[in-house]
Design an enzyme around this catalytic site. Structure first.
Site, PDB file in Angstrom:
ATOM      1  N   CYS A 295       0.837  -1.185   0.000  1.00  0.00           N
ATOM      2  CA  CYS A 295       0.000   0.000   0.000  1.00  0.00           C
ATOM      3  C   CYS A 295       0.879   1.246   0.000  1.00  0.00           C
ATOM      4  CB  CYS A 295      -0.901   0.014   1.238  1.00  0.00           C
ATOM      5  SG  CYS A 295      -1.930  -1.473   1.409  1.00  0.00           S
TER       6      CYS A 295
ATOM      7  N   GLU B 168       2.863  -6.098   5.854  1.00  0.00           N
ATOM      8  CA  GLU B 168       2.237  -7.354   6.270  1.00  0.00           C
ATOM      9  C   GLU B 168       2.790  -7.728   7.634  1.00  0.00           C
ATOM     10  OE1 GLU B 168      -0.111  -8.876   4.719  1.00  0.00           O
ATOM     11  OE2 GLU B 168       0.021  -8.223   2.626  1.00  0.00           O
TER      12      GLU B 168
ATOM     13  N   ILE C 142      13.957 -13.414 -15.442  1.00  0.00           N
ATOM     14  CA  ILE C 142      14.328 -12.516 -16.535  1.00  0.00           C
ATOM     15  C   ILE C 142      15.709 -12.927 -17.036  1.00  0.00           C
ATOM     16  CG2 ILE C 142      15.074 -10.157 -17.061  1.00  0.00           C
ATOM     17  CD1 ILE C 142      12.122 -10.376 -17.094  1.00  0.00           C
TER      18      ILE C 142
ATOM     19  N   SER D 165      10.816 -13.239  -2.707  1.00  0.00           N
ATOM     20  CA  SER D 165      12.141 -13.034  -3.294  1.00  0.00           C
ATOM     21  C   SER D 165      13.216 -13.565  -2.361  1.00  0.00           C
ATOM     22  CB  SER D 165      12.385 -11.548  -3.572  1.00  0.00           C
ATOM     23  OG  SER D 165      12.831 -10.890  -2.400  1.00  0.00           O
ATOM     24  N   GLY D 166      14.444 -13.648  -2.869  1.00  0.00           N
ATOM     25  CA  GLY D 166      15.570 -14.124  -2.071  1.00  0.00           C
ATOM     26  C   GLY D 166      16.450 -13.002  -1.556  1.00  0.00           C
TER      27      GLY D 166
END
Length: 640
Positions: free
Chosen positions: A2, A77, A290, A362-363
């Site tokens: 947000c 979160e 990608i 993600s890492g």
């Protein structure tokens, strides 16, 4: 994810201009296209743009407690919200929703400022308590979510997720901070708590800001990372515990009411996250990668190997080597100068992911906490030499070699010893800054104009590193530079890059390797379990041997770069000369144009490889140009 904004009168209860608050809120529409709302009362205004993830139906913000005396606007979160809800209900609090946002207002009622210690997750939020006439801002421990604020000359305090929202305020002073320029050209970003403007600060990770009306704002730290090497278990036991801890950190991040997936670069960190996800859910993991049409930059074969092993729903796109159409877009995304060229592929992988999911894991964070960067290895090797030879001898011997050894950018790497000699002649912190700098000390000194040097009054970016080295709980050299990375590079570069790129596509990114409980545990490990000889991420790699292919774990680290040198000598040649020699850079009075011209000419002729400092200048020019386009009143000037 947000976007949040707000304005609070620090002294009285003057009216908050609704149109201004609305403009600020809508400037962050991309962060939350699912809904937006405002709350205004005497002396206070909150705004919120929502990306619906949990409790899609009833999680609207700003959100209130039962009697509307406490209100929150929140970005992030909180993964332990369900257990906190049970605890707070047992204490008598009544909940009207099933979202994590409502936990914050009741946690504030119950525990006040210490509520942040209860939250496990990523967050930036503002709470207004009408009874106490108190505004409370908080940012998560590691800086995953951003939060800017400014105490305005008119006595208002304004805050927002992105700098562009504050730029809607006409009263905001636009004076550029010369210290921020020095830090940007040293590091490639402006580190917390500074911003490019003197009048705006970033709330540092692990910090809160409390403002009780009528008093001065109070900023304080509520969390820090301590390197206490206290483990007593065997290496095998530690490997098993690490896998369990990563699995648990991933598991609590799988709660979502919208499609969820993961980035998969083919490196150790993202592959480890995908491996854990595959074992925790019945459906195939959605993975996104990608690639590049230049083989030396392409890792898709490794990503495909992991995707095949875990039978993921794998999505892949190739970025062409002439994908430089994002340059002006990047300036508007980041709002302040930002020189990490991997922002381009990061933007593209977020664009790809959004076609298939709304949440992606993600890492990020693995390199910082497990010592995975090549610079960690080189620094420790140099430290051994620095420990053998006394500083005066090193300074004279290697300083002389560093001055006279040719800067042979064209030569094989083994013959390019100038940088190593220069590092060996320095103290440890200065050497580490030298290794991470995008523009060296000497070049920055040559690059700056006399007027900028006068404004700097001798200030140098090394002061940032010295501050954090003094704060670090351990004195061993590896822990010290890891701590510096965690305080500077991680929030200022990596997490900023991911936040802006993902939010540009209304994509939420969760980072399990930055779970603070996992991070705190890793900090207790012996440094040799992180960097063992020349092997970074030693324990992580050993722990994942049963879960990932050997080639993925032990291949040479590639990175997420783009072919800048070829761009500047090829398709961007004319634009480079126009922007750096005739554009805002030349008009800014900040730079020695003889040095700028020399860098451009040497690079274009092939006599020097200056793509990194040129890119850093290029993105600063893009910032100045974007500022010129968007400035509605007075232009940003250097404050004297």
């Amino acid at each position: 994810m947000c976007g949040i904004v707000g304005i609070c009168d620090t002294h009285s209860m003057r009216n908050i201009e609704r149109d201004l608050l609305h403009r600020m809120n809508e400037s962050q529409y991309h962060r939350g296209p699912d809904g937006g709302d405002l709350h205004i009362e005497p002396g206070l205004g909150f705004g919120h743009r929502r990306l619906s993830i949990i409790d899609v139906a009833s999680g609207k913000q700003p959100l209130f407690n039962e009697d509307h005396t406490v209100v929150v606007t929140y970005n992030g979160e909180i993964y332990n919200f369900q257990e906190l809800t049970v605890e707070l209900q047992a204490l008598g609090h009544q909940f009207r929703t099933h979202c994590d946002t409502e936990v914050i207002v009741h946690a504030w009622e119950q525990w006040g400022e210490s509520c942040v210690h209860r939250f496990r997750g990523m967050f930036a939020f503002a709470v207004w308590d009408r009874n106490q006439q108190t505004l409370f801002l908080a940012r998560d421990r590691l800086g995953i979510k951003p939060l800017y604020y400014s105490l305005l000359p008119n006595g208002m305090l304004a805050f927002s997720s992105e700098l562009k929202a504050l730029m809607c305020i006409n009263e905001l002073p636009r004076a550029i901070d010369p210290y921020a320029i020095e830090e940007y050209f040293a590091l490639g970003y402006v580190p917390e708590p500074r911003s490019i403007y003197k009048s705006v600060s970033k709330l540092s990770p692990g910090h809160t800001l409390t403002l009780q009306r009528g008093k001065q704002p109070r900023v304080q730290q509520y969390w820090d990372l301590e390197f206490n090497h206290s483990e007593t278990a065997t290496e095998q036991q530690l490997q098993e515990e690490l896998v369990n801890r990563i699995r648990e950190a991933v598991d609590i991040r799988l709660v979502s009411e919208v499609p969820l997936g993961a980035f998969l670069s083919g490196g150790v960190d993202s592959s480890s996250v995908v491996a854990m996800m595959a074992g925790l859910q019945d459906d195939p993991v959605n993975t996104c990668a990608i690639g590049f049409d230049v083989s030396s930059f392409d890792e898709t074969d490794y990503a495909r190997t992991v995707a095949d092993r875990y039978k993921t729903n794998h999505h892949e796109e190739i970025v062409k080597s002439d994908d430089f159409g994002l340059l002006d877009r990047l300036a508007s995304l980041y709002d302040e100068p930002y020189a990490d060229s991997s922002a381009i592929p990061t933007y593209r992988v977020c664009e790809l992911a959004k076609k298939h999911v709304t949440v992606a894991l993600s890492g990020d964070g693995g390199d910082e906490h497990f010592a995975g960067y090549r610079r960690h290895t080189w620094h420790m090797k140099e430290e051994k030499l620095r420990g053998i030879l006394p500083y005066p001898l090193r300074r004279n011997l290697f300083g002389t070699l560093g001055r006279f050894y040719p800067k042979a950018d064209w030569a094989p790497k083994i013959f390019r010893a100038k940088t190593t000699f220069q590092a060996l002649a320095k103290h440890s912190l200065e050497a580490y800054l030298h290794s991470v700098s995008v523009v060296s000390d000497d070049l920055r000194n040559s690059l700056y104009s006399d007027s900028l040097k006068s404004e700097l009054q001798g200030y140098q970016a090394i002061e940032v590193f010295k501050k954090y080295a003094d704060q670090c709980s351990r004195s061993d050299p590896l822990s010290t530079i890891q701590y510096i990375d965690i305080k500077t590079y991680l929030p200022g570069d990596i997490l900023t890059k991911v936040d802006r790129a993902s939010m540009a596509h209304a994509l939420e990114v969760r980072v399990p390797l930055l779970d603070h409980k996992l991070v705190e545990w890793v900090a207790t490990l012996d440094p040799k379990l992180k960097l063992n000889g020349s092997m970074g991420k030693y324990l992580l790699k050993k722990s994942m041997e049963d879960h990932l292919p050997h080639d993925v774990l032990y291949r040479k680290k590639m990175g997420f770069g783009v072919p800048l040198a070829n761009w500047f000598r090829g398709p961007l040649r004319a634009e480079l000369k126009q922007r750096l020699l005739n554009g805002c850079i030349a008009d800014s009075n900040l730079f020695n144009m003889d040095t700028v011209t020399r860098l451009v000419d040497e690079h274009l002729s092939g006599m020097g490889e200056h793509s990194t400092p040129i890119w850093t200048l290029f993105m600063f020019e893009a910032f100045l140009e974007n500022e010129t386009r968007t400035e509605s009143e007075s232009p940003a000037v250097m404050a004297g």
